[in-house]
Structure formats: C-alpha cells, structure tokens
Design a protein around this motif. Sequence first.
Motif, PDB file in Angstrom:
ATOM      1  N   PRO A  88       0.785  -1.373  -0.038  1.00  0.00           N
ATOM      2  CA  PRO A  88      -0.166  -0.071   0.013  1.00  0.00           C
ATOM      3  C   PRO A  88       0.706   1.208  -0.175  1.00  0.00           C
ATOM      4  CG  PRO A  88      -1.168  -1.690   1.535  1.00  0.00           C
ATOM      5  CD  PRO A  88       0.290  -2.209   0.795  1.00  0.00           C
ATOM      6  N   GLU A  89       1.980   1.241   0.674  1.00  0.00           N
ATOM      7  CA  GLU A  89       2.751   2.424   0.634  1.00  0.00           C
ATOM      8  C   GLU A  89       3.422   2.559  -0.731  1.00  0.00           C
ATOM      9  OE1 GLU A  89       2.880  -0.025   2.615  1.00  0.00           O
ATOM     10  OE2 GLU A  89       5.159  -0.610   3.526  1.00  0.00           O
ATOM     11  N   ASP A  90       3.413   1.772  -1.680  1.00  0.00           N
ATOM     12  CA  ASP A  90       3.784   2.142  -2.998  1.00  0.00           C
ATOM     13  C   ASP A  90       2.822   2.981  -3.962  1.00  0.00           C
ATOM     14  OD1 ASP A  90       5.152  -1.190  -3.200  1.00  0.00           O
ATOM     15  OD2 ASP A  90       6.199   0.563  -2.833  1.00  0.00           O
ATOM     16  N   THR A  91       1.862   3.330  -3.396  1.00  0.00           N
ATOM     17  CA  THR A  91       0.658   4.051  -3.831  1.00  0.00           C
ATOM     18  C   THR A  91       1.099   5.491  -4.154  1.00  0.00           C
ATOM     19  OG1 THR A  91      -1.175   2.682  -2.934  1.00  0.00           O
ATOM     20  CG2 THR A  91      -1.726   4.976  -3.357  1.00  0.00           C
ATOM     21  N   ALA A  92       1.150   5.947  -5.346  1.00  0.00           N
ATOM     22  CA  ALA A  92       1.615   7.041  -5.722  1.00  0.00           C
ATOM     23  C   ALA A  92       1.486   7.501  -7.116  1.00  0.00           C
ATOM     24  CB  ALA A  92       3.208   7.109  -5.447  1.00  0.00           C
ATOM     25  N   VAL A  93       1.462   8.600  -7.454  1.00  0.00           N
ATOM     26  CA  VAL A  93       1.907   8.689  -9.061  1.00  0.00           C
ATOM     27  C   VAL A  93       3.254   8.737  -9.342  1.00  0.00           C
ATOM     28  CG1 VAL A  93       1.513  10.820 -10.911  1.00  0.00           C
ATOM     29  CG2 VAL A  93      -0.047  10.672  -8.964  1.00  0.00           C
ATOM     30  N   TYR A  94       3.358   7.925 -10.526  1.00  0.00           N
ATOM     31  CA  TYR A  94       4.836   7.602 -10.841  1.00  0.00           C
ATOM     32  C   TYR A  94       4.983   8.553 -11.995  1.00  0.00           C
ATOM     33  CZ  TYR A  94       5.024   3.744  -7.546  1.00  0.00           C
ATOM     34  OH  TYR A  94       5.248   3.208  -6.389  1.00  0.00           O
ATOM     35  N   TYR A  95       6.352   9.006 -12.219  1.00  0.00           N
ATOM     36  CA  TYR A  95       6.787   9.780 -13.175  1.00  0.00           C
ATOM     37  C   TYR A  95       8.258   8.944 -13.707  1.00  0.00           C
ATOM     38  CZ  TYR A  95       3.745  13.541 -11.010  1.00  0.00           C
ATOM     39  OH  TYR A  95       2.606  13.935 -10.484  1.00  0.00           O
ATOM     40  N   CYS A  96       8.170   9.161 -15.013  1.00  0.00           N
ATOM     41  CA  CYS A  96       9.478   9.067 -15.715  1.00  0.00           C
ATOM     42  C   CYS A  96      10.282  10.338 -16.064  1.00  0.00           C
ATOM     43  CB  CYS A  96       9.509   7.998 -17.101  1.00  0.00           C
ATOM     44  SG  CYS A  96       8.650   8.649 -18.395  1.00  0.00           S
ATOM     45  N   ALA A  97      11.552  10.226 -16.158  1.00  0.00           N
ATOM     46  CA  ALA A  97      12.264  11.381 -16.340  1.00  0.00           C
ATOM     47  C   ALA A  97      13.406  11.090 -17.166  1.00  0.00           C
ATOM     48  CB  ALA A  97      12.806  12.222 -14.720  1.00  0.00           C
ATOM     49  N   GLN A  98      13.843  12.239 -17.809  1.00  0.00           N
ATOM     50  CA  GLN A  98      14.980  11.984 -18.823  1.00  0.00           C
ATOM     51  C   GLN A  98      16.130  12.805 -18.022  1.00  0.00           C
ATOM     52  OE1 GLN A  98      15.646  13.309 -22.920  1.00  0.00           O
ATOM     53  NE2 GLN A  98      15.813  10.997 -23.184  1.00  0.00           N
ATOM     54  N   ASP A  99      17.475  12.104 -17.895  1.00  0.00           N
ATOM     55  CA  ASP A  99      18.599  13.008 -17.197  1.00  0.00           C
ATOM     56  C   ASP A  99      19.037  13.838 -18.486  1.00  0.00           C
ATOM     57  OD1 ASP A  99      20.905  13.692 -15.865  1.00  0.00           O
ATOM     58  OD2 ASP A  99      21.105  11.733 -14.983  1.00  0.00           O
ATOM     59  N   ARG A 100      19.695  14.944 -17.969  1.00  0.00           N
ATOM     60  CA  ARG A 100      20.164  15.719 -19.092  1.00  0.00           C
ATOM     61  C   ARG A 100      21.683  15.329 -19.468  1.00  0.00           C
ATOM     62  NH1 ARG A 100      19.854  19.024 -14.479  1.00  0.00           N
ATOM     63  NH2 ARG A 100      18.489  20.465 -15.719  1.00  0.00           N
ATOM     64  N   ALA A 101      22.160  14.335 -18.739  1.00  0.00           N
ATOM     65  CA  ALA A 101      23.493  13.673 -19.082  1.00  0.00           C
ATOM     66  C   ALA A 101      23.199  12.003 -19.029  1.00  0.00           C
ATOM     67  CB  ALA A 101      24.446  14.204 -18.139  1.00  0.00           C
ATOM     68  N   PHE A 102      24.494  11.561 -19.088  1.00  0.00           N
ATOM     69  CA  PHE A 102      24.412   9.980 -19.056  1.00  0.00           C
ATOM     70  C   PHE A 102      25.795   9.518 -18.122  1.00  0.00           C
ATOM     71  CE2 PHE A 102      28.333   9.338 -21.464  1.00  0.00           C
ATOM     72  CZ  PHE A 102      28.388  10.339 -22.278  1.00  0.00           C
ATOM     73  N   GLY A 103      25.307   8.440 -17.484  1.00  0.00           N
ATOM     74  CA  GLY A 103      26.632   7.584 -16.756  1.00  0.00           C
ATOM     75  C   GLY A 103      26.188   7.661 -15.227  1.00  0.00           C
ATOM     76  N   ALA A 104      25.525   8.656 -14.583  1.00  0.00           N
ATOM     77  CA  ALA A 104      25.532   8.699 -13.133  1.00  0.00           C
ATOM     78  C   ALA A 104      24.425   8.075 -12.454  1.00  0.00           C
ATOM     79  CB  ALA A 104      25.565  10.264 -12.758  1.00  0.00           C
ATOM     80  N   VAL A 105      23.491   7.650 -13.335  1.00  0.00           N
ATOM     81  CA  VAL A 105      22.252   6.955 -12.554  1.00  0.00           C
ATOM     82  C   VAL A 105      21.844   7.745 -11.438  1.00  0.00           C
ATOM     83  CG1 VAL A 105      22.176   4.776 -13.846  1.00  0.00           C
ATOM     84  CG2 VAL A 105      23.586   5.149 -11.655  1.00  0.00           C
TER      85      VAL A 105
END
Length: 125
Positions: A88-105
């Motif tokens: 139940p605590e996973d309830t949320a609005v989930y967003y994907c996002a794109q990093d402005r760079a790469f490699g750092a996760v």
Amino acid sequence: QVLLVESGGGLVQAGGSLRLSCTASGRTFSRYDMGWFRQAPGKEREFVAAISWNGGRTNYDDSVKGRFTISRDNAKNTIYLQMNSLKPEDTAVYYCAQDRAFGAVSTRESEYDTWGQGTQVTVSS
C-alpha cells in the motif's frame, strides 16, 4: 523537444504486480540516463530507480530494492518499471524522467530535465 508518456498504472491488491512503461520521442533516447520517481499524496516527489543510457547500470531506492526492476529497450525508445510484491505504501503517481546527461544514474531530481505527465498506481490492502 522531448515528450515522455507513461502508461501501465492502475489499481492492484497488495502483493500484486504492475509494469509501467515510458516511451520517449524527440531527443535521442539512447544517449541519456532515465529514471522513475513517485509522489504520494501530501508528500514530496521521491526517487525510485534509474538506469544508465545503455542499461549497464541501475540504481534503486532502498524501499524498492528486490521488488522493482528498471529496464530499457533503446530500439523502442522505452523504459520499464516492473513492480512486484506491491505494498500500500507504493501508492503514488509515478513519473518517468530523462537525465540531462549520462552515466551517473542519479537519484537527484535536479539532474533530470524532462518529465512525463505521470501515471497513478494504487495498491489496496
């Protein structure tokens, strides 16, 4: 201009599974790290998972480690979030996002410059 569109949210019972998808158009998808964040009612948005540009590195918040898996298919310009053993605590609005760079996760919101509109995940007890 990059457009990110999430899908796959819904209502599920505790212990169940969902798979979220996020498809990108515009900026070359395969050059950038991608992430998933979530925001529960009355709470700040928080980091969930991130994946490097080539899928070689991943990063997870401790609250989802062992239950969620992030992956990507660069041929389809899509990332996924497989969510198992939902709580139940996973309830949320989930967003994907794109990093402005790469490699750092990166886990930091400030590193991500493009966001989807969000998809609702509701886990009932």
